[in-house]
Design a protein around this motif. Structure first.
Motif, PDB file in Angstrom:
ATOM      1  N   PHE A  91       0.849  -1.195   0.098  1.00  0.00           N
ATOM      2  CA  PHE A  91       0.045  -0.103  -0.063  1.00  0.00           C
ATOM      3  C   PHE A  91       0.939   1.494   0.245  1.00  0.00           C
ATOM      4  N   TYR A  92       0.872   2.180  -0.927  1.00  0.00           N
ATOM      5  CA  TYR A  92       1.483   3.367  -1.216  1.00  0.00           C
ATOM      6  C   TYR A  92       0.723   4.396  -0.762  1.00  0.00           C
ATOM      7  N   ILE A  93       1.369   5.306  -0.061  1.00  0.00           N
ATOM      8  CA  ILE A  93       0.703   6.599   0.208  1.00  0.00           C
ATOM      9  C   ILE A  93       1.521   7.772   0.243  1.00  0.00           C
ATOM     10  N   CYS A  94       0.909   8.747  -0.239  1.00  0.00           N
ATOM     11  CA  CYS A  94       1.735  10.154  -0.355  1.00  0.00           C
ATOM     12  C   CYS A  94       1.043  11.141   0.597  1.00  0.00           C
ATOM     13  N   SER A  95       1.730  12.047   1.052  1.00  0.00           N
ATOM     14  CA  SER A  95       1.574  13.105   1.752  1.00  0.00           C
ATOM     15  C   SER A  95       2.273  14.519   1.149  1.00  0.00           C
ATOM     16  N   ALA A  96       1.445  15.681   1.552  1.00  0.00           N
ATOM     17  CA  ALA A  96       1.667  16.998   0.926  1.00  0.00           C
ATOM     18  C   ALA A  96       2.153  17.776   2.178  1.00  0.00           C
ATOM     19  N   HIS A  97       2.993  18.577   1.953  1.00  0.00           N
ATOM     20  CA  HIS A  97       3.212  19.747   3.181  1.00  0.00           C
ATOM     21  C   HIS A  97       2.673  21.129   2.357  1.00  0.00           C
ATOM     22  N   GLN A  98       1.918  21.713   3.035  1.00  0.00           N
ATOM     23  CA  GLN A  98       1.379  23.049   2.514  1.00  0.00           C
ATOM     24  C   GLN A  98       2.301  23.954   3.445  1.00  0.00           C
ATOM     25  N   GLN A  99       2.983  24.748   2.692  1.00  0.00           N
ATOM     26  CA  GLN A  99       3.793  25.832   3.229  1.00  0.00           C
ATOM     27  C   GLN A  99       3.403  26.669   4.319  1.00  0.00           C
ATOM     28  N   GLY A 100       3.838  26.991   5.393  1.00  0.00           N
ATOM     29  CA  GLY A 100       2.871  28.098   6.388  1.00  0.00           C
ATOM     30  C   GLY A 100       2.003  27.056   7.267  1.00  0.00           C
ATOM     31  N   TYR A 101       1.680  25.872   6.767  1.00  0.00           N
ATOM     32  CA  TYR A 101       0.966  25.193   7.832  1.00  0.00           C
ATOM     33  C   TYR A 101       1.603  24.097   8.196  1.00  0.00           C
ATOM     34  N   GLU A 102       1.143  23.735   9.730  1.00  0.00           N
ATOM     35  CA  GLU A 102       1.677  22.689  10.557  1.00  0.00           C
ATOM     36  C   GLU A 102       1.761  21.164  10.239  1.00  0.00           C
ATOM     37  N   LYS A 103       0.307  21.210   9.467  1.00  0.00           N
ATOM     38  CA  LYS A 103      -0.030  19.589   9.431  1.00  0.00           C
ATOM     39  C   LYS A 103       0.319  18.982   7.750  1.00  0.00           C
ATOM     40  N   LEU A 104       0.625  17.856   7.774  1.00  0.00           N
ATOM     41  CA  LEU A 104       0.577  17.117   6.472  1.00  0.00           C
ATOM     42  C   LEU A 104      -0.815  16.553   6.096  1.00  0.00           C
ATOM     43  N   PHE A 105      -0.917  16.686   4.702  1.00  0.00           N
ATOM     44  CA  PHE A 105      -2.123  16.113   4.405  1.00  0.00           C
ATOM     45  C   PHE A 105      -1.957  14.851   3.590  1.00  0.00           C
ATOM     46  N   PHE A 106      -2.707  13.755   3.815  1.00  0.00           N
ATOM     47  CA  PHE A 106      -2.510  12.492   2.945  1.00  0.00           C
ATOM     48  C   PHE A 106      -3.317  12.186   2.035  1.00  0.00           C
ATOM     49  N   GLY A 107      -3.084  11.108   0.918  1.00  0.00           N
ATOM     50  CA  GLY A 107      -3.625  10.839   0.195  1.00  0.00           C
ATOM     51  C   GLY A 107      -4.278   9.527   0.570  1.00  0.00           C
ATOM     52  N   SER A 108      -5.140   9.053  -0.262  1.00  0.00           N
ATOM     53  CA  SER A 108      -5.907   7.858   0.218  1.00  0.00           C
ATOM     54  C   SER A 108      -5.163   6.404  -0.007  1.00  0.00           C
ATOM     55  N   GLY A 109      -4.211   6.743  -0.652  1.00  0.00           N
ATOM     56  CA  GLY A 109      -3.275   5.333  -0.849  1.00  0.00           C
ATOM     57  C   GLY A 109      -3.806   4.584  -2.226  1.00  0.00           C
ATOM     58  N   THR A 110      -2.621   3.872  -2.412  1.00  0.00           N
ATOM     59  CA  THR A 110      -2.685   3.138  -3.776  1.00  0.00           C
ATOM     60  C   THR A 110      -2.047   1.521  -3.163  1.00  0.00           C
ATOM     61  N   GLN A 111      -3.140   0.869  -3.579  1.00  0.00           N
ATOM     62  CA  GLN A 111      -2.802  -0.691  -3.224  1.00  0.00           C
ATOM     63  C   GLN A 111      -2.261  -1.360  -4.604  1.00  0.00           C
ATOM     64  N   LEU A 112      -1.017  -1.963  -4.794  1.00  0.00           N
ATOM     65  CA  LEU A 112      -0.224  -2.101  -5.596  1.00  0.00           C
ATOM     66  C   LEU A 112      -0.159  -3.682  -5.610  1.00  0.00           C
ATOM     67  N   SER A 113      -0.757  -4.544  -6.229  1.00  0.00           N
ATOM     68  CA  SER A 113      -0.560  -6.149  -6.371  1.00  0.00           C
ATOM     69  C   SER A 113       0.351  -6.320  -7.570  1.00  0.00           C
ATOM     70  N   VAL A 114       1.303  -6.921  -7.635  1.00  0.00           N
ATOM     71  CA  VAL A 114       2.012  -7.703  -8.814  1.00  0.00           C
ATOM     72  C   VAL A 114       1.983  -8.779  -8.910  1.00  0.00           C
TER      73      VAL A 114
END
Lengths: 115, 112
Positions: A91-114
């Protein structure tokens, strides 16, 4: 509030192929994005830090040639899993930092099956 | 490495307050404490964060001890939908970059 969109939600691919995962900040500019992976019943493991306009910084033990990260704009970072193998299934998850704000926001994730 | 320790699991009755402890004894003076939760197969959801003072928002309250070596997340009236893994995180400065490094979290189960 700020939203991070991650696409696709899930993907199944054959062994040896490459898979690209997109992470977008929808209503803010993210100079820094982070990529995590998570195995079943385990915590999130930080893979790399993606900086807009520069090379990504990888955590120890993460192969940069295996996991290609591109952060070409302030709203988009991509993770490409190259020559995927079954052990890359996760399960791969990204997050992004908005400059000037203290918190990170996360994506909903990607389930990769190989297969 | 994560700088926090949490109990691996907790149970709470529906309607009661859920109190989730976290130890962060090596926290530095300018490091924030963050709480996120993750429901199965979803991305982490932000709950609350704080530096020194207690904080409250529409989701929860965060109580930080005076020495900042521990904190408690309080869900005042837990519902079944609060069942999730809760992560207490100290934002870490690594090579000039602020990062969120996740520990193992607490699996909270709300029972009817």
């Amino acid at each position: 509030g700020a939203v991070v969109s991650q696409h696709p939600s899930w993907v199944i691919c054959k062994s040896g192929t490459s898979v690209k995962i997109e992470c977008r900040s929808l209503d803010f500019q993210a100079t820094t994005m982070f990529w995590y992976r998570q195995f079943p019943k385990q915590s999130l493991m930080l893979m790399a830090t993606s900086n807009e306009g520069s090379k990504a910084t990888y955590e120890q033990g993460v192969e940069k040639d295996k996991f290609l990260i591109n952060h070409a704009s302030l709203t988009l970072s991509t993770l490409t899993v190259t020559s995927a193998h079954p052990e890359d299934s996760s399960f791969y998850i990204c997050s992004a930092h908005q400059q000037g704000y203290e918190k990170l926001f996360f994506g909903s994730g990607t389930q990769l099956s190989v297969l | 490495d994560a700088k926090t320790t949490q109990p691996p699991s907790m149970d709470c009755a529906e309607g009661r307050a859920a109190n989730l402890p976290c130890n962060h004894s090596t926290i530095s003076g300018n490091e924030y404490v963050y709480w996120y939760r993750q429901i199965h197969s979803q991305g982490p959801q932000y709950i609350i964060h704080g530096l020194k003072n207690n904080e409250t928002n529409e989701m929860a309250s965060l109580i930080i001890t005076e020495d900042r070596k521990s904190s408690t997340l309080i869900l005042p009236h837990a519902t079944l939908r609060d069942t999730a893994v809760y992560y207490c995180i100290v934002r870490v400065l690594i090579q000039g970059a602020q990062k969120l490094v996740f520990g193992q979290g607490t699996r909270l189960t709300i029972n009817p």
